[in-house]
Enzyme design. Structure first.
Site, PDB file in Angstrom:
ATOM      1  N   ASP A  35      -3.030  38.000  10.767  1.00  0.00           N
ATOM      2  CA  ASP A  35      -2.380  36.648  10.604  1.00  0.00           C
ATOM      3  C   ASP A  35      -2.846  35.390  11.212  1.00  0.00           C
ATOM      4  O   ASP A  35      -3.213  35.560  12.342  1.00  0.00           O
ATOM      5  CB  ASP A  35      -0.834  36.440  10.828  1.00  0.00           C
ATOM      6  CG  ASP A  35       0.116  35.596   9.939  1.00  0.00           C
ATOM      7  OD1 ASP A  35      -0.122  34.509   9.626  1.00  0.00           O
ATOM      8  OD2 ASP A  35       1.055  36.226   9.250  1.00  0.00           O
ATOM      9  N   ASP A  60      -8.338  34.664  10.719  1.00  0.00           N
ATOM     10  CA  ASP A  60      -8.051  33.958   8.993  1.00  0.00           C
ATOM     11  C   ASP A  60      -8.982  35.119   8.226  1.00  0.00           C
ATOM     12  O   ASP A  60     -10.027  35.201   8.437  1.00  0.00           O
ATOM     13  CB  ASP A  60      -8.635  32.508   9.198  1.00  0.00           C
ATOM     14  CG  ASP A  60      -8.534  31.785   7.889  1.00  0.00           C
ATOM     15  OD1 ASP A  60      -8.471  32.673   6.863  1.00  0.00           O
ATOM     16  OD2 ASP A  60      -8.106  30.592   8.050  1.00  0.00           O
ATOM     17  N   THR A 100      -7.745  30.995   1.047  1.00  0.00           N
ATOM     18  CA  THR A 100      -7.356  32.250   1.326  1.00  0.00           C
ATOM     19  C   THR A 100      -7.349  33.133   0.000  1.00  0.00           C
ATOM     20  O   THR A 100      -7.542  34.206   0.010  1.00  0.00           O
ATOM     21  CB  THR A 100      -5.903  32.114   1.536  1.00  0.00           C
ATOM     22  OG1 THR A 100      -5.751  31.082   2.906  1.00  0.00           O
ATOM     23  CG2 THR A 100      -5.188  33.209   2.099  1.00  0.00           C
ATOM     24  N   TYR A 153      -1.061  26.734  -5.559  1.00  0.00           N
ATOM     25  CA  TYR A 153      -0.833  28.217  -5.300  1.00  0.00           C
ATOM     26  C   TYR A 153      -0.847  28.795  -6.675  1.00  0.00           C
ATOM     27  O   TYR A 153      -1.157  30.135  -6.681  1.00  0.00           O
ATOM     28  CB  TYR A 153       0.742  27.964  -4.850  1.00  0.00           C
ATOM     29  CG  TYR A 153       1.455  29.385  -4.416  1.00  0.00           C
ATOM     30  CD1 TYR A 153       1.287  29.669  -2.907  1.00  0.00           C
ATOM     31  CD2 TYR A 153       2.205  30.070  -5.142  1.00  0.00           C
ATOM     32  CE1 TYR A 153       1.683  30.985  -2.477  1.00  0.00           C
ATOM     33  CE2 TYR A 153       2.900  31.291  -4.660  1.00  0.00           C
ATOM     34  CZ  TYR A 153       2.411  31.720  -3.128  1.00  0.00           C
ATOM     35  OH  TYR A 153       2.815  32.765  -2.735  1.00  0.00           O
TER      36      TYR A 153
END
Ligand code: UDP
Length: 335
Positions: A35, A60, A100, A153
């Site tokens: 994390d 990361d 990410t 997102y």
């Protein structure tokens, strides 16, 4: 003697991730939790750090060295949860979400491929955007604006799904996708901006609870323990490359949710209606037929989950014999 499974959990210091790490340790696995703490919290895993089968890596997943850092670890399974969360974080963390979900997910898939590890990717109901079809089945393509306010997102998760699907087809990585709907339970940060912890925090502080819009938007909340059972089942029995919705079955408007909480506590619950700070989704309801065919069904009602959670968030509950409110029978479950 059975060998212990070695499992990587990305996003393991988040709300779902930390509950998952705890569960996997209880089941006897060796757990590597990764994390970067952008929205995860070290406190949520501090009790786990005493367990010798648990290791935390503040890393990361989009780091260029990520794959080489973990390449010797021989993972059996990867549960890939990492992504900044929270609707108010979409604007300030848009770039982190997109990176990410692209570079990060690509790295995690490379790692799973190199290790011949099974993988479950936790996508989101947000891939359906503001749905126009109820309930949402896995083959519904959604209603997403690629440049809309929630797109970092929504589109991030959609791109991640595309990557997982490509690795499953091209490289035969045994990877499955789950689309998580609204989840709640103990372990959410008191500062979590999702609706249930927000309401509980406001009640504890003696503030009015804020309902965005008119409160007629609906969600079906699922308890985190039910979610974990589903994740385990999809890892064990799910078909590589397939997508499974995982979510609650009790659809409630946000106003009904506020009324339910009000009925469970002697503390004052006053409502302030406010315009939303971002485009809202009018409703969300999963069709969970596919995951139920694997043998799953949610067991914990919203009421039970709230009663368990409220005291931990400083919100008193009525004595059991004063609990008058049952989840409304007009609220329909969908399997
Ligand atoms: N919501 C609300 N007040 C809050 C937080 C959220 O009325 O303090 C509403 C929000 O507008 C949304 C629903 O509750 O319709 C669920 O919001 P959340 O942020 O938990 O997750 P979302 O489903 O939007 O991803």
């Amino acid at each position: 003697m059975l060998t212990k499974k070695r499992i990587m959990v990305t996003g393991g210091a988040g709300f779902v991730g930390s509950n998952l790490c705890r569960y996997l340790l209880e089941k006897g696995s060796i757990v590597d939790c990764v994390d970067n703490l952008i929205t995860g919290r070290r406190e949520s895993i501090s009790a786990l750090e005493e367990n010798e089968s648990f290791q935390f890596f503040e890393t990361d997943i989009s780091d260029p060295d990520f794959v080489s850092m973990f390449k010797e670890n021989n993972y059996d399974e990867v549960l890939h949860l990492a992504c900044p969360t929270g609707v108010p974080n979409i604007a300030p963390m848009a770039e982190e979400m997109l990176v990410t979900c692209s570079t990060g997910t690509d790295n995690v898939l490379k790692l799973a491929h190199n290790n011949n590890a099974k993988l479950v990717y936790t996508s989101s109901a947000e891939v359906y955007g503001d749905p126009e079809v109820f309930p949402q089945t896995e083959c519904y393509n959604g209603n997403v604006d690629p440049v809309g306010p929630r797109s970092a997102y929504e589109e991030g998760k959609r791109f991640s799904e595309s990557l997982v699907s490509m690795y499953a087809k091209k490289y035969q990585v045994p990877a499955r996708i789950v689309r998580l709907f609204n989840t709640f339970g103990t372990g959410m940060s008191p500062d979590d901006t999702r609706v249930i912890p927000q309401f509980l925090k406001q009640i504890r502080l003696g503030q009015k609870i804020t309902i965005y819009g008119d409160g007629n938007q609906n969600r079906a909340h699922m308890h985190v323990n039910d979610l974990i059972q589903a994740l385990m089942l999809v890892m064990e029995k799910g078909t590589p490359g397939e997508v499974y919705n995982i979510g609650g079955s009790t659809q409630m408007t946000i106003r009904e949710l506020a009324e339910l909480i009000d009925s469970l506590t002697p503390m004052p619950v006053d409502i302030e209606y406010r315009p939303h700070f971002i485009e809202d989704h009018g409703g969300r309801l999963p069709d969970t037929t596919k995951v139920r065919k694997l043998g799953w069904a949610p067991c914990i009602s919203t009421t039970e989950g709230l009663l368990e959670m409220m005291p931990n968030y400083g919100v008193m509950t009525h004595e059991p014999d004063l609990l008058l409110f049952e989840e409304s029978p007009k609220i329909q479950g969908v399997s």
